[in-house]
Write a protein that holds these residues in place. Structure first.
Motif, PDB file in Angstrom:
ATOM      1  N   PRO A  87       2.545  -3.290  -4.868  1.00 46.40           N
ATOM      2  CA  PRO A  87       2.964  -4.576  -4.292  1.00 46.40           C
ATOM      3  C   PRO A  87       1.767  -5.362  -3.756  1.00 46.40           C
ATOM      4  CG  PRO A  87       4.432  -2.827  -3.566  1.00 46.40           C
ATOM      5  CD  PRO A  87       3.330  -2.164  -4.332  1.00 46.40           C
ATOM      6  N   GLN A  88       0.849  -4.654  -3.101  1.00 46.05           N
ATOM      7  CA  GLN A  88      -0.321  -5.336  -2.536  1.00 46.05           C
ATOM      8  C   GLN A  88      -1.234  -5.882  -3.641  1.00 46.05           C
ATOM      9  OE1 GLN A  88      -2.334  -3.087   0.467  1.00 46.05           O
ATOM     10  NE2 GLN A  88      -3.966  -4.593   0.730  1.00 46.05           N
TER      11      GLN A  88
ATOM     12  N   THR B 109      11.763  -8.423   0.852  1.00 48.60           N
ATOM     13  CA  THR B 109      10.640  -7.483   0.711  1.00 48.60           C
ATOM     14  C   THR B 109       9.388  -8.223   0.256  1.00 48.60           C
ATOM     15  OG1 THR B 109      12.194  -5.745   0.154  1.00 48.60           O
ATOM     16  CG2 THR B 109       9.901  -5.338  -0.403  1.00 48.60           C
TER      17      THR B 109
ATOM     18  N   ARG C 268       0.448 -10.134  13.990  1.00 49.45           N
ATOM     19  CA  ARG C 268       1.572  -9.306  13.552  1.00 49.45           C
ATOM     20  C   ARG C 268       2.900  -9.822  14.104  1.00 49.45           C
ATOM     21  NH1 ARG C 268       0.906  -3.015  12.220  1.00 49.45           N
ATOM     22  NH2 ARG C 268       3.070  -2.638  11.740  1.00 49.45           N
TER      23      ARG C 268
ATOM     24  N   ARG D 188       8.031 -10.212   3.185  1.00 50.91           N
ATOM     25  CA  ARG D 188       7.360  -9.320   4.147  1.00 50.91           C
ATOM     26  C   ARG D 188       5.976  -8.949   3.634  1.00 50.91           C
ATOM     27  NH1 ARG D 188      12.251  -5.321   5.487  1.00 50.91           N
ATOM     28  NH2 ARG D 188      13.209  -6.461   7.182  1.00 50.91           N
ATOM     29  N   THR D 189       5.878  -8.718   2.321  1.00 52.69           N
ATOM     30  CA  THR D 189       4.578  -8.370   1.732  1.00 52.69           C
ATOM     31  C   THR D 189       3.589  -9.517   1.919  1.00 52.69           C
ATOM     32  OG1 THR D 189       5.756  -7.058   0.103  1.00 52.69           O
ATOM     33  CG2 THR D 189       3.455  -7.531  -0.377  1.00 52.69           C
TER      34      THR D 189
ATOM     35  N   ALA E 123       2.603  -9.688   5.564  1.00 54.47           N
ATOM     36  CA  ALA E 123       1.698  -8.590   5.909  1.00 54.47           C
ATOM     37  C   ALA E 123       0.288  -8.872   5.382  1.00 54.47           C
ATOM     38  CB  ALA E 123       2.236  -7.278   5.331  1.00 54.47           C
TER      39      ALA E 123
ATOM     40  N   VAL F 193      -1.390 -11.098   7.710  1.00 54.10           N
ATOM     41  CA  VAL F 193      -1.858 -10.371   8.895  1.00 54.10           C
ATOM     42  C   VAL F 193      -3.180  -9.665   8.587  1.00 54.10           C
ATOM     43  CG1 VAL F 193      -1.352  -8.462  10.477  1.00 54.10           C
ATOM     44  CG2 VAL F 193       0.469 -10.048   9.832  1.00 54.10           C
ATOM     45  N   ILE F 194      -3.189  -8.939   7.451  1.00 52.75           N
ATOM     46  CA  ILE F 194      -4.395  -8.189   7.073  1.00 52.75           C
ATOM     47  C   ILE F 194      -5.592  -9.126   6.932  1.00 52.75           C
ATOM     48  CG2 ILE F 194      -5.428  -6.892   5.159  1.00 52.75           C
ATOM     49  CD1 ILE F 194      -2.673  -5.539   4.808  1.00 52.75           C
TER      50      ILE F 194
END
Lengths: 470, 107
Positions: free
Chosen positions: A337-338, A383, A400, A386-387, A390, A393-394
């Protein structure tokens, strides 16, 4: 020549009596104690399917974001006064669709009973123009003989036999009756979406130069399984005499690939007006119906989806398809996913020096969660959002604690039928066009992913993305 | 749980012995509980190679705190960090804790 998105159309065809020919119910039907009887009892009426909130969002009568305010289950909260016509779409009934199947067929495969008149179900002028004049109708006796001999499958309307579709070769699996029904369903529903696009956008059919079909069916015979060019067949049926075309195949990522190809053809000056069209997937009808029956829900996978998009040269007001920000997932990249989202979203943004928050809306795989959650397949768009959050955030773009706000502001609830290529981000384009024309949105990124591994030729997934901006 | 995965794990147990194996799951949702149950007491759907086979394998999830905190920082950042924010970690930990409690009572 800057390519712009001139118009978008989403269509649904409610085909309760064809759900039994979806891959899962069809296989199930030959087993003892099959769930087909329960399935029949849980099919929806045309009115129920039309008033279903996600369907209303699909044809543009409801903003997808508004679904979040409708209590669950959505099927228990039909939209009062819902119309089957929308600003950029139509929900078509089964009656006119059978007539379209007859018209789509040039080989005498479909026989409808001469004694049966397909109800028009309030179909649009675009749809009526694709209905057959009924010149080749059969008798009930002949229809029953064909079904009895095993060469044809029964076509039913509201439970009554109204016709059949026959195979066109005794041994060729590619020309079996069910395969031909799948292919004709994709052709007819694709032609419907294209015809509606022409009428809604006031694009003269003669001015369509090129058609890219992103439909999923493998058109061909035993020597050419998946040989293709449904695009040209759809163009012919929709009455586009000057259009050539081809198919783009890439599982569920195909619609976005097709938009990239169409924009590139227009930008390069190869053609002036290109159309991307996707017909519905009969195989996916009732795909998760056994789970819905277990949970005493209606069979929600009872519609074929259709999409059509007009990509043309800059008209000074339509949003641009920004090819400099087209995203792709090279074969050397991980299919996690990433890895997918970095390739499809972060890299195109980085090329333009932009941050994730600087795109107003992301249109990811927009599967209706009410269909997937009871089957244990999760909430697919959530989902994906959210990915994305995220990743933000990274990359230090948001904290977060800002994840829920990012999902709310840049995402939306899923509202598309689970028709494979249909939910692939593109159903949002009609909404994006309306918002950009109203001046309430500047940019949207469509992100599609495809499960290449399903075909057993590679373990990889795939994807493509494109940015539409005012 | 996927029938091919059941078959693969059964082969690994036959080759190396259950006492030498630990399973680390990576899935989410309802699948976590089902996989954990399949790999300990047997396939609850009675459809796969582990139907009626109690392997009793120790089952963990990559996102459980006691697993993820032991990963090398580089691997955590590259492969785990993102999914920790995407998946519902509390639900995963609850599902496994509940199953372990039931199994401890049985044994």
């Amino acid at each position: 020549m800057i390519p712009v998105l001139r118009a978008a159309v989403n269509t649904l065809v409610h085909v309760p009596d064809l759900v039994r020919y979806g891959s899962k119910p069809f296989r199930e039907g030959s087993r003892p104690g099959s769930f087909l009887a329960d399935l029949k009892a849980r099919l929806r009426t045309f009115e129920d399917a039309a008033a279903y909130p996600p369907h209303q969002a699909f044809i543009g009568n409801l903003r997808p974001e508004s679904l979040a305010d409708i209590p669950s289950p959505w099927y228990g909260h039909p939209l009062p006064g819902a119309s089957h016509q929308g600003p950029f779409g139509e929900i078509l009934g089964q009656g006119p669709f059978y007539s379209m199947l007859e018209k789509a067929d040039q080989f005498g495969l479909v026989s409808l009973d001469a004694g049966w008149t397909p109800p028009a179900n309030g179909a649009s002028a675009a749809a009526k123009g694709l209905m057959s004049a009924g010149a080749r109708r059969g008798t009930e006796k002949e229809i029953r003989r064909r079904i009895g001999s095993g060469e044809a499958l029964a076509l039913e309307h509201e439970g009554a036999l109204i016709g059949c579709i026959r195979r066109d070769h005794e041994e060729d699996e590619s020309l079996a009756a069910r395969v031909l029904l799948e292919n004709l369903a994709a052709k007819a529903s694709g032609a419907h979406a294209l015809r509606l696009l022409l009428e809604k956008a006031r694009l003269p059919a003669e001015e369509v130069d090129y058609i890219l079909s992103c439909s999923e069916e493998a058109i061909g015979d035993r020597y050419n399984r998946g040989g293709g060019n449904l695009a040209k067949a759809i163009g012919e049926m929709a009455g586009c005499p000057n259009a050539a075309g081809t198919d783009i195949k890439a599982f569920c990522a195909a619609p976005v690939y097709a938009l990239v190809h169409a924009a590139a053809l227009v930008q390069a000056g190869v053609v002036r007006n290109a159309v991307v069209v996707g017909g519905g997937s009969l195989a996916k009808l009732g795909m998760k119906s056994h789970r819905h029956i277990e949970k005493r829900m209606p069979v929600l996978e009872d519609v074929l989806g259709g999409v059509a998009f007009w990509v043309g040269p800059d008209d000074g007001e339509s949003p641009r398809l920004n090819l400099e920000m087209a995203g792709r997932h090279p074969s050397g990249r991980p299919s996690t996913p990433q890895g997918m989202m970095e390739a499809l979203v972060c890299e195109p943004l980085a090329r333009a020096g932009r941050k994730l928050r600087e795109i107003d809306k992301y249109a990811v795989e927009l599967h209706n969660p009410e269909v997937t959650l009871p089957a244990g397949a999760g909430d697919v768009p959530l989902t994906n959002y959210r990915t994305l959050a995220a990743l933000a955030v990274i990359r230090g773009e948001i904290g977060r604690e800002e994840i829920p706000a990012f999902i709310r502001d840049h995402g939306m609830p899923g509202f598309a039928p689970t028709q494979g290529h249909i939910p692939a981000g593109v159903p949002y384009l009609g909404h994006a066009l309306a918002a950009m024309r109203a001046g309430t949105m500047k940019s949207a990124m469509v992100v599609a992913k495809g499960s290449l591994f399903l075909g057993r030729m590679t373990q990889q997934a795939d994807g493509a993305s494109i940015v539409v901006e005012s | 749980m996927d029938l091919d995965n059941q078959a693969t794990i059964k082969q690994l147990v036959d080759a190396h012995g259950a006492e030498n194996l630990v399973v680390v799951l990576g899935m989410s949702g309802e699948g976590v509980r089902i996989a954990a149950e399949t790999l300990t007491t047997g396939d609850p759907s009675w459809a796969g190679p582990l139907a009626g086979v109690s392997l009793g394998l120790p089952v963990y999830h990559i996102l459980e705190e006691r697993v993820r905190t032991r990963l090398p920082a580089e691997i955590y950042a590259e492969k785990v960090q993102l999914m920790e924010m995407v998946l519902d970690v509390a639900q995963i930990e609850d599902a496994l804790a509940g199953l372990r409690k039931t199994q401890a009572k049985r044994s």
